[in-house]
Design a protein around this motif. Structure first.
Motif, PDB file in Angstrom:
ATOM      1  N   GLU A  36     -22.109 -46.910 -34.267  1.00  0.00           N
ATOM      2  CA  GLU A  36     -23.210 -46.516 -33.392  1.00  0.00           C
ATOM      3  C   GLU A  36     -22.637 -45.825 -32.148  1.00  0.00           C
ATOM      4  OE1 GLU A  36     -26.132 -46.481 -34.474  1.00  0.00           O
ATOM      5  OE2 GLU A  36     -25.868 -47.739 -36.240  1.00  0.00           O
ATOM      6  N   GLY A  37     -22.836 -46.398 -30.972  1.00  0.00           N
ATOM      7  CA  GLY A  37     -22.378 -45.740 -29.751  1.00  0.00           C
ATOM      8  C   GLY A  37     -20.959 -46.082 -29.343  1.00  0.00           C
ATOM      9  N   THR A  38     -20.250 -46.851 -30.162  1.00  0.00           N
ATOM     10  CA  THR A  38     -18.888 -47.270 -29.835  1.00  0.00           C
ATOM     11  C   THR A  38     -17.868 -46.455 -30.634  1.00  0.00           C
ATOM     12  OG1 THR A  38     -19.594 -49.526 -29.343  1.00  0.00           O
ATOM     13  CG2 THR A  38     -17.268 -49.199 -29.838  1.00  0.00           C
ATOM     14  N   TRP A 238     -18.217 -46.965 -44.443  1.00  0.00           N
ATOM     15  CA  TRP A 238     -18.126 -48.327 -44.974  1.00  0.00           C
ATOM     16  C   TRP A 238     -19.453 -48.796 -45.567  1.00  0.00           C
ATOM     17  CZ3 TRP A 238     -14.180 -50.995 -46.481  1.00  0.00           C
ATOM     18  CH2 TRP A 238     -12.912 -50.687 -45.969  1.00  0.00           C
ATOM     19  N   THR A 239     -19.705 -48.372 -46.812  1.00  0.00           N
ATOM     20  CA  THR A 239     -20.838 -48.890 -47.577  1.00  0.00           C
ATOM     21  C   THR A 239     -20.397 -50.052 -48.460  1.00  0.00           C
ATOM     22  OG1 THR A 239     -20.414 -47.081 -49.130  1.00  0.00           O
ATOM     23  CG2 THR A 239     -22.236 -46.793 -47.595  1.00  0.00           C
ATOM     24  N   CYS A 267     -26.547 -51.413 -45.221  1.00  0.00           N
ATOM     25  CA  CYS A 267     -26.379 -50.301 -46.157  1.00  0.00           C
ATOM     26  C   CYS A 267     -27.759 -49.724 -46.522  1.00  0.00           C
ATOM     27  CB  CYS A 267     -25.639 -50.773 -47.405  1.00  0.00           C
ATOM     28  SG  CYS A 267     -25.016 -49.438 -48.424  1.00  0.00           S
ATOM     29  N   ALA A 268     -28.435 -49.135 -45.540  1.00  0.00           N
ATOM     30  CA  ALA A 268     -29.753 -48.546 -45.749  1.00  0.00           C
ATOM     31  C   ALA A 268     -29.609 -47.052 -45.996  1.00  0.00           C
ATOM     32  CB  ALA A 268     -30.647 -48.796 -44.543  1.00  0.00           C
ATOM     33  N   ALA A 269     -30.534 -46.482 -46.768  1.00  0.00           N
ATOM     34  CA  ALA A 269     -30.472 -45.062 -47.110  1.00  0.00           C
ATOM     35  C   ALA A 269     -30.439 -44.190 -45.863  1.00  0.00           C
ATOM     36  CB  ALA A 269     -31.650 -44.690 -47.996  1.00  0.00           C
ATOM     37  N   SER A 270     -31.269 -44.517 -44.885  1.00  0.00           N
ATOM     38  CA  SER A 270     -31.318 -43.713 -43.659  1.00  0.00           C
ATOM     39  C   SER A 270     -29.986 -43.716 -42.932  1.00  0.00           C
ATOM     40  CB  SER A 270     -32.419 -44.238 -42.733  1.00  0.00           C
ATOM     41  OG  SER A 270     -32.206 -45.607 -42.434  1.00  0.00           O
ATOM     42  N   ASP A 271     -29.331 -44.882 -42.867  1.00  0.00           N
ATOM     43  CA  ASP A 271     -28.033 -44.984 -42.195  1.00  0.00           C
ATOM     44  C   ASP A 271     -26.954 -44.219 -42.947  1.00  0.00           C
ATOM     45  OD1 ASP A 271     -29.059 -46.554 -40.166  1.00  0.00           O
ATOM     46  OD2 ASP A 271     -28.613 -48.429 -41.192  1.00  0.00           O
ATOM     47  N   ARG A 302     -33.794 -38.251 -46.159  1.00  0.00           N
ATOM     48  CA  ARG A 302     -32.793 -37.425 -46.834  1.00  0.00           C
ATOM     49  C   ARG A 302     -32.309 -36.265 -45.956  1.00  0.00           C
ATOM     50  NH1 ARG A 302     -33.186 -36.967 -53.293  1.00  0.00           N
ATOM     51  NH2 ARG A 302     -33.833 -39.106 -53.756  1.00  0.00           N
ATOM     52  N   ILE A 303     -31.033 -35.995 -46.092  1.00  0.00           N
ATOM     53  CA  ILE A 303     -30.411 -34.865 -45.404  1.00  0.00           C
ATOM     54  C   ILE A 303     -29.568 -34.113 -46.424  1.00  0.00           C
ATOM     55  CG2 ILE A 303     -28.787 -34.179 -43.597  1.00  0.00           C
ATOM     56  CD1 ILE A 303     -29.559 -36.745 -42.100  1.00  0.00           C
ATOM     57  N   VAL A 304     -29.646 -32.809 -46.429  1.00  0.00           N
ATOM     58  CA  VAL A 304     -28.873 -32.009 -47.376  1.00  0.00           C
ATOM     59  C   VAL A 304     -27.387 -32.192 -47.094  1.00  0.00           C
ATOM     60  CG1 VAL A 304     -28.370 -29.692 -48.215  1.00  0.00           C
ATOM     61  CG2 VAL A 304     -30.719 -30.328 -47.628  1.00  0.00           C
ATOM     62  N   ILE A 305     -26.624 -32.549 -48.136  1.00  0.00           N
ATOM     63  CA  ILE A 305     -25.184 -32.771 -47.996  1.00  0.00           C
ATOM     64  C   ILE A 305     -24.460 -31.431 -48.166  1.00  0.00           C
ATOM     65  CG2 ILE A 305     -23.180 -33.954 -48.990  1.00  0.00           C
ATOM     66  CD1 ILE A 305     -25.093 -36.199 -49.805  1.00  0.00           C
TER      67      ILE A 305
END
Length: 585
Positions: A36-38, A238-239, A267-271, A302-305
């Motif tokens: 996250e922010g670290t 790290w999934t 381990c969420a799809a958005s993350d 979803r984001i295009v890879i």
């Protein structure tokens, strides 16, 4: 030539701790860990690990003492893979999905001196610690050492947004800040000394503590980063839980390549999609269940890879169709096979360039195989254990997969008998049945140990059966694996009931509800079938092979029924539209 002596300059002890020291010296300002922010650099990570190791030594942690940790994939979990052995201790990472009873069993068996607990699991840890207290007058268990001294508990608070949750007075960041950054780590006296202790349920309800050596961890790490062709400066997401075989050794491997660890708590799809896009992730490991999480993402998540992401996957062999689907999104999948006793992956399905000319479906079928041995292994074979002869390489003749090499465990903690049985005739017996194809690639056909791999978790069928037998109406019980569209495999329970004059009706829901109250939820059978009597051999053993066939038939029939129900529902909807249209005329 044989009399040449060893010198300190040309004979150093093998340990993955050297990877961190090298990363800090060679890439001090390169980003090591993101959560996250670290953000930390390799210089800072090395500093933090030495501080924590010093604090552990200040708590009188001695050589080979066990330090347990119950935490998700966060910076603290990563740092302890170096800090704990730097203090001369042995790291025990505990599966966060276990219930309090299983956690207490592990703490008692390992005789953990320190117990790090993430704030999210404090309530579960508190319950486990209560179970550790030896009650006065209780009958001693000869199989279990009385564990009257509770481990010192240290809470790991949220590094980004501290919660203030505590279980005792000590907190992780305080341990780090109060430590000495100039601490000189404990020198490894012998590379054949323990670095980690991981528990696997195996085939019995008794947990088995698998001990890794510094030498084995070092060599396994090198073999995997080479076999997977992990280049310099990888960005690793790290999934895969770090508690699984120490993250398949990539906790140490990312340091060896001077890479960046991207930690996500859940381990969420958005993350997953967000992390890939934000940090340009290049590598990740996971069980096939994560494929379903990725594929099941909402359109908004979803984001295009843009750049290909390398995935190393293990567990239940993923269907070829699933591999095709996940690769179409921009992932490049490599299939591996391993077990806790082999320090994670032992076989990797190394890709051959000539396969690129094959149709996608054939490529996916090849990728679903378990492959060839990693470089750590001296040898791998499939043998007829009665004769110890190798089976023909025809892709049909089955035998047990056996391994030999430096990546194999030191042995089972406090269990000489099980260790001796595992190392038989110069080989480590995996208990898995497989074949060898003409090209030398292995493929698993069955699991003789009846371990069910569900969502990357090993489930002992015997352990589930032992709970089923505790139900007052269950006479016989047997548990087998059945293919599951989401989890890869799931437990299917077959039970026969006692004759009861009360005629109380026992349903599938009753059995599943009973299991949910008495075992971790990921172990609960997804399906329960009632039989008058379980099929048995002439010697009285339950024929699980026959039950597996029945379970697959049940799954197929239920899938067909589901499809028929969907069709009926669609027809009903269409008919309703027609009726409404007519009514408007």
């Amino acid at each position: 030539m044989d009399n040449l002596p060893k010198y300190e300059a040309n004979h150093t002890k093998l340990t993955p701790l050297t990877f961190l020291k090298r990363a800090a010296a060679s890439y001090p300002n390169r980003t090591s860990v993101i959560h996250e922010g670290t953000w930390f650099t390799w210089s800072q990570t090395y500093d933090r690990c030495r501080r924590l190791a010093f604090s552990l030594r200040s708590l009188n942690i001695a050589r080979n003492d066990v330090v347990s940790v119950l935490a998700p994939n966060i910076p603290a979990m990563y740092e302890m893979h170096f800090a704990v052995p730097m203090a001369g201790a042995v790291l025990n990472t505990i599966n966060t999905r276990l219930d309090a009873k299983n956690i207490a069993t592990i703490l008692r068996h390992s005789e953990a001196k320190v117990f790090f607990v993430d704030y999210e699991y404090v309530n579960k840890a508190r319950e486990a610690l209560k179970m550790l207290v030896v009650q006065k007058g209780a009958e001693p268990n000869p199989k279990e050492q009385n564990y009257s001294t509770l481990p010192l508990v240290i809470v790991i608070d949220d590094i980004n947004s501290p919660t203030g949750v505590r279980l005792g007075e000590l907190e992780y960041e305080q341990m780090v800040q109060h430590g000495n950054p100039n601490y000189v780590p404990e020198e490894i006296q012998e590379e054949w000394s323990p670095i980690a202790l991981n528990y696997t349920s195996g085939t019995t309800s008794e947990p088995k503590g698998v001990v890794y050596s510094h030498r084995g961890a070092y060599l396994s790490t090198l073999s995997l980063i080479l076999g997977w062709e992990m280049g310099s400066e990888p960005v690793y997401l790290w999934t895969l839980p770090m508690f699984h075989c120490n993250g398949w050794t990539f906790t140490w491997g990312v340091a060896a390549r001077g890479g960046t660890n991207v930690c996500i708590r859940n381990c969420a799809a958005s993350d997953i999609y967000r992390s890939i896009a934000l940090h340009n992730v290049t590598h990740m490991c996971c069980a096939p269940i994560v494929f379903n999480i990725i594929l099941g993402a909402k359109p908004s998540e979803r984001i295009v890879i843009r750049n290909s992401v390398n995935i190393l996957t293990g567990g239940a062999p993923p269907p070829a169709s699933l591999l095709e689907e996940i690769e179409s999104l921009g992932f490049h999948v490599t299939h591996a096979y391993g077990l806790t006793e082999a320090t994670g992956p032992a076989l990797v399905c190394e890709w051959q360039q000539q396969w690129n000319r094959l149709p996608k479906q054939e490529q996916a079928q090849l990728k679903a195989r378990q492959g060839v041995s990693v470089l750590t292994l001296a040898d791998v074979d499939v043998k007829n254990l009665d004769t110890m002869e190798s089976v023909p390489r025809d892709g049909k003749s089955m035998g047990e997969i056996v391994l030999k090499g430096s990546g194999i465990m030191m042995g089972y903690f406090k269990d000489k008998k099980a260790t001796s049985e595992a190392f038989n005739n110069g080989w480590f017996r995996t208990g898995d049945v497989g074949v060898i194809h003409p090209d030398g690639y292995l493929e698993i056909k069955d699991r003789s140990k009846d371990v069910i791999i569900s969502g990357g978790e090993n489930i002992s069928s015997v352990e589930v059966e032992s709970v089923l037998y505790r139900h007052p109406r269950v006479l016989e019980a047997a548990v087998v694996a059945v293919p599951h569209p989401k989890w890869g495999e799931s437990p299917c329970a077959f039970v026969s009931l006692k004759k009861d004059s009360s005629n109380d009706h026992v349903t599938e829901g009753d059995i599943i509800g009973f299991c949910r109250k008495n075992m971790p939820h990921f172990m609960v059978p997804k399906m329960v079938k009632f039989l008058e009597e379980l099929p048995k051999t002439s010697t009285g053993k339950v024929q699980k092979f026959e039950l597996r066939v029945q379970a697959k038939c049940f799954e197929v029939s239920e899938n067909l029924q589901s499809k028929n129900n969907n069709k009926s529902s669609q027809l009903n909807q269409n008919n309703q539209h027609i009726i409404m249209a007519v009514s408007r005329l």
